[in-house]
Design a protein around this motif. Sequence first.
Motif, PDB file in Angstrom:
ATOM      1  N   GLU A  38      -2.796   0.343 -14.365  1.00  0.00           N
ATOM      2  CA  GLU A  38      -1.736   0.112 -15.346  1.00  0.00           C
ATOM      3  C   GLU A  38      -0.575  -0.661 -14.742  1.00  0.00           C
ATOM      4  N   ARG A  39      -0.459  -0.625 -13.414  1.00  0.00           N
ATOM      5  CA  ARG A  39       0.579  -1.372 -12.693  1.00  0.00           C
ATOM      6  C   ARG A  39      -0.014  -2.526 -11.877  1.00  0.00           C
ATOM      7  N   GLY A  40      -1.263  -2.904 -12.171  1.00  0.00           N
ATOM      8  CA  GLY A  40      -1.899  -4.004 -11.473  1.00  0.00           C
ATOM      9  C   GLY A  40      -2.391  -3.664 -10.088  1.00  0.00           C
ATOM     10  N   LEU A  41      -2.585  -2.384  -9.798  1.00  0.00           N
ATOM     11  CA  LEU A  41      -2.964  -1.912  -8.469  1.00  0.00           C
ATOM     12  C   LEU A  41      -4.342  -1.267  -8.488  1.00  0.00           C
ATOM     13  N   LEU A  42      -4.931  -1.139  -7.299  1.00  0.00           N
ATOM     14  CA  LEU A  42      -6.142  -0.341  -7.134  1.00  0.00           C
ATOM     15  C   LEU A  42      -5.725   1.085  -6.802  1.00  0.00           C
ATOM     16  N   GLY A  43      -6.504   2.061  -7.266  1.00  0.00           N
ATOM     17  CA  GLY A  43      -6.205   3.458  -6.990  1.00  0.00           C
ATOM     18  C   GLY A  43      -7.396   4.195  -6.433  1.00  0.00           C
ATOM     19  N   LEU A  44      -7.168   5.020  -5.421  1.00  0.00           N
ATOM     20  CA  LEU A  44      -8.209   5.871  -4.842  1.00  0.00           C
ATOM     21  C   LEU A  44      -7.676   7.293  -4.755  1.00  0.00           C
ATOM     22  N   VAL A  45      -8.430   8.241  -5.297  1.00  0.00           N
ATOM     23  CA  VAL A  45      -7.988   9.636  -5.345  1.00  0.00           C
ATOM     24  C   VAL A  45      -9.141  10.537  -4.928  1.00  0.00           C
ATOM     25  N   GLU A  90      -1.844 -13.948  -7.089  1.00  0.00           N
ATOM     26  CA  GLU A  90      -1.734 -13.106  -8.263  1.00  0.00           C
ATOM     27  C   GLU A  90      -2.790 -13.490  -9.305  1.00  0.00           C
ATOM     28  N   GLY A  91      -3.529 -12.503  -9.769  1.00  0.00           N
ATOM     29  CA  GLY A  91      -4.548 -12.704 -10.786  1.00  0.00           C
ATOM     30  C   GLY A  91      -5.921 -13.050 -10.255  1.00  0.00           C
ATOM     31  N   ALA A  92      -6.021 -13.479  -8.990  1.00  0.00           N
ATOM     32  CA  ALA A  92      -7.321 -13.902  -8.449  1.00  0.00           C
ATOM     33  C   ALA A  92      -8.273 -12.725  -8.335  1.00  0.00           C
ATOM     34  N   PHE A  93      -7.772 -11.578  -7.905  1.00  0.00           N
ATOM     35  CA  PHE A  93      -8.623 -10.391  -7.789  1.00  0.00           C
ATOM     36  C   PHE A  93      -9.180 -10.005  -9.154  1.00  0.00           C
ATOM     37  N   GLU A  94      -8.311  -9.932 -10.157  1.00  0.00           N
ATOM     38  CA  GLU A  94      -8.736  -9.531 -11.494  1.00  0.00           C
ATOM     39  C   GLU A  94      -9.782 -10.494 -12.056  1.00  0.00           C
ATOM     40  N   ASP A  95      -9.580 -11.794 -11.840  1.00  0.00           N
ATOM     41  CA  ASP A  95     -10.546 -12.774 -12.335  1.00  0.00           C
ATOM     42  C   ASP A  95     -11.910 -12.588 -11.674  1.00  0.00           C
ATOM     43  N   ASP A  96     -11.906 -12.377 -10.362  1.00  0.00           N
ATOM     44  CA  ASP A  96     -13.175 -12.187  -9.659  1.00  0.00           C
ATOM     45  C   ASP A  96     -13.870 -10.899 -10.091  1.00  0.00           C
ATOM     46  N   LEU A  97     -13.096  -9.835 -10.278  1.00  0.00           N
ATOM     47  CA  LEU A  97     -13.701  -8.578 -10.715  1.00  0.00           C
ATOM     48  C   LEU A  97     -14.277  -8.722 -12.126  1.00  0.00           C
ATOM     49  N   ASP A  98     -13.596  -9.451 -12.994  1.00  0.00           N
ATOM     50  CA  ASP A  98     -14.147  -9.711 -14.328  1.00  0.00           C
ATOM     51  C   ASP A  98     -15.486 -10.435 -14.228  1.00  0.00           C
ATOM     52  N   ASP A  99     -15.585 -11.392 -13.302  1.00  0.00           N
ATOM     53  CA  ASP A  99     -16.847 -12.111 -13.119  1.00  0.00           C
ATOM     54  C   ASP A  99     -17.953 -11.157 -12.651  1.00  0.00           C
ATOM     55  N   VAL A 100     -17.619 -10.263 -11.736  1.00  0.00           N
ATOM     56  CA  VAL A 100     -18.596  -9.269 -11.274  1.00  0.00           C
ATOM     57  C   VAL A 100     -19.085  -8.422 -12.442  1.00  0.00           C
ATOM     58  N   ILE A 101     -18.152  -7.948 -13.255  1.00  0.00           N
ATOM     59  CA  ILE A 101     -18.512  -7.089 -14.388  1.00  0.00           C
ATOM     60  C   ILE A 101     -19.329  -7.861 -15.417  1.00  0.00           C
ATOM     61  N   VAL A 142       0.845  -1.191   0.000  1.00  0.00           N
ATOM     62  CA  VAL A 142       0.000   0.000   0.000  1.00  0.00           C
ATOM     63  C   VAL A 142       0.882   1.242   0.000  1.00  0.00           C
ATOM     64  N   GLY A 143       0.410   2.279  -0.667  1.00  0.00           N
ATOM     65  CA  GLY A 143       1.080   3.570  -0.658  1.00  0.00           C
ATOM     66  C   GLY A 143       0.045   4.665  -0.571  1.00  0.00           C
ATOM     67  N   ILE A 144       0.215   5.583   0.365  1.00  0.00           N
ATOM     68  CA  ILE A 144      -0.728   6.696   0.547  1.00  0.00           C
ATOM     69  C   ILE A 144       0.063   7.996   0.546  1.00  0.00           C
ATOM     70  N   LEU A 177      -3.098   0.440  -3.923  1.00  0.00           N
ATOM     71  CA  LEU A 177      -3.216  -0.771  -3.113  1.00  0.00           C
ATOM     72  C   LEU A 177      -2.968  -1.983  -4.002  1.00  0.00           C
ATOM     73  N   ASP A 178      -2.090  -2.864  -3.548  1.00  0.00           N
ATOM     74  CA  ASP A 178      -1.737  -4.058  -4.320  1.00  0.00           C
ATOM     75  C   ASP A 178      -2.657  -5.205  -3.925  1.00  0.00           C
ATOM     76  N   PRO A 179      -3.493  -5.706  -4.854  1.00  0.00           N
ATOM     77  CA  PRO A 179      -4.379  -6.815  -4.482  1.00  0.00           C
ATOM     78  C   PRO A 179      -3.619  -8.079  -4.094  1.00  0.00           C
ATOM     79  N   ARG A 180      -2.365  -8.179  -4.502  1.00  0.00           N
ATOM     80  CA  ARG A 180      -1.572  -9.365  -4.152  1.00  0.00           C
ATOM     81  C   ARG A 180      -1.205  -9.393  -2.673  1.00  0.00           C
ATOM     82  N   ALA A 181      -1.466  -8.309  -1.965  1.00  0.00           N
ATOM     83  CA  ALA A 181      -1.284  -8.332  -0.514  1.00  0.00           C
ATOM     84  C   ALA A 181      -2.384  -9.154   0.154  1.00  0.00           C
ATOM     85  N   PHE A 182      -3.459  -9.439  -0.572  1.00  0.00           N
ATOM     86  CA  PHE A 182      -4.602 -10.154  -0.018  1.00  0.00           C
ATOM     87  C   PHE A 182      -4.946 -11.437  -0.778  1.00  0.00           C
ATOM     88  N   ARG A 183      -4.615 -11.477  -2.080  1.00  0.00           N
ATOM     89  CA  ARG A 183      -5.025 -12.584  -2.936  1.00  0.00           C
ATOM     90  C   ARG A 183      -3.829 -13.121  -3.711  1.00  0.00           C
TER      91      ARG A 183
END
Length: 363
Positions: A129-136, A291-302, A106-108, A283-289
Amino acid sequence: MRVPAETIHQQISEVLKAWGMPPDVVRTAADVMTDTDLAGIDSHGISMLMLYEEALGLEQLNPAPRPRVIRESPVTALVDGDNGLGHVAAVFGMNLAIEKAAAAGVGIVCVRSSTHFGAAGYYAAMAPERGLLGLVTCTTRGNPVLPTRSAIPVLGTNPIAFAAPTRRNTPFLLDMSTSTVAQNKVKVYEFERRPLPAGWVLDESGNPVTDSVRAMELVTVTHTGGITALGGTAEMSSHKGYGLSVMVQILSATLAGASFTPIRKRTQGRGDPDDIGHFLMALDPRAFREEGAFEDDLDDVIDVLHAARPTNADESVLVAGEPEAIARDERRRIGIPVPDALAQKIRAICDRCGAPYLLGAAR
């Protein structure tokens, strides 16, 4: 008229150069502003040059900023934006947040002493673009928004942007003001002489204002009435947008030590900067999941959202980020629309600063 994106970028660059901005500042700001116009967010692209000219004239904008870190930990940083264009400080801050997230999960980064940075979504979108989540989040220069039950404007439009990476689908990208509409979108309606939807702007008695010219006068000149918080009225739950706006103020400015506009305006004069604040998190999803599991699940949601039966067969259900992607593809092909009223204002700016006018016919 329609103008190619390359010409929009060049026009912005020529004006910024004529104002004495160095090449790195020009490049960053022109990149952000042009991409914003490509995405269909006409309120925050080349049309912002009028605001930046005003800020320069008031000596409230540093044309050659050098953002710097003034406090730092492995996962956080506080950045001084040196009172330059907010695009520069926000790109600097988000890149730093991304670097920290890549290293620690994580970086804030909070930014103070900044100015208007355009569309918040641009910076959130840097993270996927770097495989991370962003909040602004970001505060604003003006305070045109009515708190619930208030007859006078107090808050900014205080945007929130959130982005997340995918594999198959367009990355999720939510970019929204916490008001019913951004002030600059009201400005775009004024350029186009279009009536406003009822509920965007209220007068001091709480009555809807649909005349876009009168609305801009209320919001920017007389400050009697204003833009509604997200929800529009108390009966339509505007307290939710009001609360979100205050949350953005806390994250972006109170946390960073930046300004609250109504307090700043009590004493602000020529040469006093706006001191806008930004909050940028990666926020790096790989800190919780895995690699690739977050993206796959989000694709399913979409996919499920896309499969929802639309109310209108000609209009499929979209997900945040897709309207901008569609606009970007279209505008790359046929150009960015520039209303005559805006073209005339850009020509006048060019005449005042000595930059060449490149957009085409403007009487």
